[in-house]
Motif scaffolding. Structure first.
Motif, mmCIF file in Angstrom:
data_model
loop_
_atom_site.group_PDB
_atom_site.id
_atom_site.type_symbol
_atom_site.label_atom_id
_atom_site.label_comp_id
_atom_site.label_asym_id
_atom_site.label_seq_id
_atom_site.Cartn_x
_atom_site.Cartn_y
_atom_site.Cartn_z
ATOM 1 N N GLN A 1 0.901 -1.382 -0.057
ATOM 2 C CA GLN A 1 -0.098 0.034 0.001
ATOM 3 C C GLN A 1 0.990 1.207 0.036
ATOM 4 O OE1 GLN A 1 -2.257 0.988 3.486
ATOM 5 N NE2 GLN A 1 -0.912 -0.538 4.753
ATOM 6 N N TYR A 2 2.245 1.121 0.302
ATOM 7 C CA TYR A 2 3.124 2.152 0.344
ATOM 8 C C TYR A 2 4.014 2.129 -0.751
ATOM 9 C CZ TYR A 2 1.669 2.355 5.113
ATOM 10 O OH TYR A 2 0.806 2.568 6.098
ATOM 11 N N PRO A 3 3.663 2.858 -1.713
ATOM 12 C CA PRO A 3 4.676 2.824 -3.220
ATOM 13 C C PRO A 3 6.020 2.975 -2.900
ATOM 14 C CG PRO A 3 2.785 4.288 -3.538
ATOM 15 C CD PRO A 3 2.720 3.984 -2.067
ATOM 16 N N ALA A 4 6.491 3.635 -2.179
ATOM 17 C CA ALA A 4 7.953 3.650 -1.916
ATOM 18 C C ALA A 4 8.488 2.247 -1.347
ATOM 19 C CB ALA A 4 8.223 4.730 -0.847
ATOM 20 N N HIS A 5 7.606 1.641 -0.297
ATOM 21 C CA HIS A 5 8.332 0.231 0.228
ATOM 22 C C HIS A 5 8.017 -0.894 -1.140
ATOM 23 C CE1 HIS A 5 7.009 1.227 4.466
ATOM 24 N NE2 HIS A 5 7.913 1.974 4.097
ATOM 25 N N GLY A 6 7.040 -0.598 -2.173
ATOM 26 C CA GLY A 6 6.927 -1.717 -3.025
ATOM 27 C C GLY A 6 8.004 -1.445 -4.003
ATOM 28 N N ALA A 7 8.336 -0.548 -4.297
ATOM 29 C CA ALA A 7 9.289 -0.048 -5.341
ATOM 30 C C ALA A 7 10.770 -0.386 -4.930
ATOM 31 C CB ALA A 7 9.356 1.671 -5.411
ATOM 32 N N ARG A 8 11.123 -0.339 -3.399
ATOM 33 C CA ARG A 8 12.361 -0.694 -2.854
ATOM 34 C C ARG A 8 12.409 -2.056 -2.803
ATOM 35 N NH1 ARG A 8 13.898 -0.101 3.496
ATOM 36 N NH2 ARG A 8 16.090 -0.220 3.361
ATOM 37 N N LEU A 9 11.382 -3.038 -2.772
ATOM 38 C CA LEU A 9 11.435 -4.249 -2.592
ATOM 39 C C LEU A 9 11.680 -4.847 -3.993
ATOM 40 C CD1 LEU A 9 8.391 -4.891 -0.120
ATOM 41 C CD2 LEU A 9 10.649 -5.681 0.396
ATOM 42 N N ALA A 10 10.819 -4.224 -4.904
ATOM 43 C CA ALA A 10 10.971 -4.794 -6.219
ATOM 44 C C ALA A 10 12.309 -4.518 -6.756
ATOM 45 C CB ALA A 10 9.789 -4.107 -7.390
#
Length: 201
Positions: free
Chosen positions: A45-54
């Motif tokens: 739900q947090y784009p910054a977290h998703g981008a970091r993981l991806a």
């Protein structure tokens, strides 16, 4: 630490920070029971977290494979955002598979070029069943699966690869699972809940 580098404890810290590491009695989409559940949607739900993981997932794939990837595909619903962010990190296309009459397939006009190099992604793998279904759908559409990745492999023994296709999970976190007839939580009378996306249907 660079944007691409993400240590295992940092991955787990994100899940804990976002309230995505749950404890209780859970019925997994594989049909197994567990006392631990990883709710990736709370992290994504947090784009910054998703981008970091991806970004870290993509960085973990050897360059010899990464340079051949043209499409990222993940099974809906759990891997839709993972596919999108991995594709953005690669600078390539993002697709997702869906179930139609019980079979996983590409829909919505999605298409693959014959032999097009594909990265199949998941948020979490337990048995790898939906991942294999997604891979079959990619092959049926003419694509060539070159690698598989996930944020977390929670399988008790760890998935080494997918029938020879290399697997690069960001974190291996073995979680105890039981078949329903062997589940001690069921024996104790604790009700099981099904928090995953398949419960929405």
């Amino acid at each position: 630490m660079s944007h691409d580098a993400l240590a295992a404890d940092a991955v787990l810290a994100l899940y804990e920070e976002d309230g995505a590491l749950l404890h209780g009695h859970f019925l997994l989409s594989s049909g197994l029971h567990s006392d631990t559940y990883l709710q990736s949607a709370r992290v994504l739900q947090y784009p910054a977290h998703g981008a970091r993981l991806a970004s870290a997932m993509v960085a973990g794939i050897p360059e010899a494979i990464r340079s051949q990837l043209r499409v990222v595909v993940g099974p809906a619903m759990g891997a839709v955002l993972v596919s999108y962010e991995c594709a953005r990190s690669l600078g390539q296309r993002s697709l997702f598979t869906e179930r139609e009459n019980g079979q996983m397939r590409l829909r919505r006009g999605f298409a693959l070029e014959p032999g097009e190099g594909v990265l199949v992604v998941e948020d979490i793998t337990t048995t790898g069943g939906s991942t294999r279904e997604c891979m079959d759908a990619v092959r049926a559409a003419g694509g060539r699966v070159l690698a598989v990745s996930a944020i977390i492999d929670r399988s008790p023994g760890g998935i080494a690869d997918f029938d020879g296709i290399p697997y690069f999970p960001l974190l291996r976190l073995p979680v105890q699972t039981w078949r329903p007839e062997e589940c001690p939580l069921c024996v104790a009378g604790t009700p099981a809940v099904k928090p995953g996306s398949r419960a929405l249907r």
